[in-house]
Design an enzyme around this catalytic site. Structure first.
Site, PDB file in Angstrom:
ATOM      1  N   GLY A 214      -7.442  18.259 -21.160  1.00 58.28           N
ATOM      2  CA  GLY A 214      -6.824  18.113 -19.911  1.00 58.28           C
ATOM      3  C   GLY A 214      -7.503  19.442 -19.096  1.00 58.28           C
ATOM      4  O   GLY A 214      -8.192  20.020 -19.597  1.00 58.28           O
ATOM      5  N   ASN A 215      -7.049  19.393 -17.859  1.00 60.96           N
ATOM      6  CA  ASN A 215      -7.212  20.511 -17.109  1.00 60.96           C
ATOM      7  C   ASN A 215      -5.989  20.777 -16.078  1.00 60.96           C
ATOM      8  O   ASN A 215      -5.050  20.479 -16.090  1.00 60.96           O
ATOM      9  CB  ASN A 215      -8.260  19.977 -15.793  1.00 60.96           C
ATOM     10  CG  ASN A 215      -8.084  19.049 -15.067  1.00 60.96           C
ATOM     11  OD1 ASN A 215      -7.152  19.044 -14.326  1.00 60.96           O
ATOM     12  ND2 ASN A 215      -8.791  17.884 -15.326  1.00 60.96           N
TER      13      ASN A 215
END
Ligand code: CTP
Length: 409
Positions: A214-215
């Site tokens: 993810g980020n």
């Protein structure tokens, strides 16, 4: 940073408080409305005046608090007429079963109910009551009658009630009521009649049942755009990746997890929209396989093969919106060659506007409340100062509206 909210700033709000145990929450609401810039007149019913003192409100709003129907305000006209007519929004919170009945029947036996009859402003009602009273057919009948007349009802939540019982009847939280006030006051704003599709947050690409790629996107930018667009009268659908931010009142929320889910949702919603604002930080890659069971360590290296995700803006280039080609806005978070990279995205993704920001700049980027953006369109380039994301949201919406109007001509 100012807590003023444009749609509330300088607007007259009549806050009616009736005699529920939740009346104390109305003080917090009066405070939030006042901080947002609203001019809040408070009307207490007799029951409310037993529970809470006018001074509690006066100290916060610095404006008169009314409870006696024959009290004259400073400007000497009959109080309820003056206060009712200058109100741009009447918000009754908490609204007891008794006050809801009085409003439904048009009784005028105190300051609040007479003011409501003298007012042409939208009416927002936040019921609060104990012990299953909310579900009683009489209460529901009265609410249905008020709804049919255009009143907006903010449903009470379920949970622990003052009596110790559990059930539906807890007053909506002041934060939600503030949002509802914005949504109702904003209905006639400059974006009324426009339907906007906004994305927010990062996506999560599963690796196994407990891990993902993810980020750090917080969702703040996309949520701010959705919120401000709603406050300006737009119909808004917000497609959000996992984000800690709560659902926005008056916004159609679609929560997704992966880029592929976001793509499906955007493709499905775009034909009903006039503009697409892709503020989401979509993961460009996902693990080729998501393991069914948790991956165990074995002491050896673990190699994860990543495959590309669909580029949502690219893949939706040919999809028409409600009135032909939608206005398409992309966001470019860059750490180098900001302008060149952003201009390339404008063309490759068939965009009308790119909101570019240099994530290496202080105060800009994923988790900040501020952003220093450069707007790029085929008309040129506009460098904006460091702005709160909410203010930047309004600037972006101004540009989208100008583009949409130019196209209509
Ligand atoms: N975007 C998208 N689908 C993706 C990746 C990004 O629709 N799979 C959108 C983002 O929501 C944003 C814009 O494209 O509005 C730019 O995203 P960005 O990640 O900066 O650009 P990329 O095209 O992914 O290019 P790169 O990562 O190489 O800079």
């Amino acid at each position: 940073m100012s807590a003023r909210i444009p749609v509330l700033d300088g607007r007259h709000v009549l806050l009616g408080v009736s005699g529920s145990i939740a009346a104390f929450k109305a003080v917090a609401l009066a405070s939030k409305l006042t901080q947002a810039g609203a001019l809040v007149d408070v009307a207490l019913t007799r029951g409310a005046a037993e529970l809470i003192r006018p001074l509690s409100f006066q100290a916060i709003t610095h404006r008169p608090v009314y409870s006696d129907p024959f009290e004259l305000p400073e400007d000497s006209e009959i109080g309820h007429v003056t206060v009712g007519r200058r109100a741009e929004l009447v918000l009754v919170a908490p609204a007891t079963a008794h006050t809801i009945a009085r409003l439904a029947l048009g009784l005028a036996d105190d300051f609040l109910t007479t003011s409501v009859l003298a007012s042409t402003a939208p009416l927002l009602i936040a019921p609060a009551m104990d012990a299953g009273m909310y579900d009683h057919p009489t209460v529901q009948e009265h609410l249905a009658r008020l709804r049919a007349r255009g009143a907006v009802i903010v449903e009470p939540a379920s949970g622990h009630l003052a009596s110790g019982l559990e059930g539906r009847g807890r007053l909506a939280e002041p934060e939600v009521l503030l949002e509802a006030a914005c949504a109702v006051l904003g209905r006639t704003g400059d974006l009324a009649g426009w339907s906007l599709l906004v994305t927010a947050g990062g996506t999560q690409e599963p690796l196994d049942p407990v891990r993902f790629v993810g980020n750090r996107s917080s969702g703040k930018m996309g949520f701010a755009i959705a919120q401000r667009a709603r406050d300006r009268g737009a119909q808004v659908t917000l497609i959000s990746g996992p984000s800690a931010l709560p659902d926005l009142y008056g916004v159609r929320m679609i929560r997704v997890t992966t880029a592929r889910e976001m793509y499906q949702a955007v493709a499905a919603e775009l034909p009903a929209s006039d503009a697409l604002l892709m503020a989401a930080a979509v993961a460009d890659f996902r693990p080729e396989h998501a393991a069914e069971q948790k991956i165990k360590k074995s002491g050896a290296e673990l190699v994860i093969r990543l495959v590309p995700n669909p580029d949502i803006l690219r893949e939706t280039r040919g999809i028409d919106g409600r009135r032909g080609r939608p206005i398409r806005v992309g966001f470019a978070a860059e750490s180098q060659d900001l302008i060149a990279n952003s201009r390339a995205k404008l063309e490759a993704k068939d965009l009308d506007l790119v909101v570019a920001n240099d994530i290496t700049q202080p105060g800009s980027g994923f988790e900040a409340d501020t952003n220093r953006a450069t707007l790029l369109s085929c008309d040129g380039l506009e460098e904006l100062p460091l702005l709160p994301k909410t203010v930047l949201a309004d600037v972006i919406l101004d540009r989208v509206l100008a583009l949409a109007r130019a196209r209509q001509r």
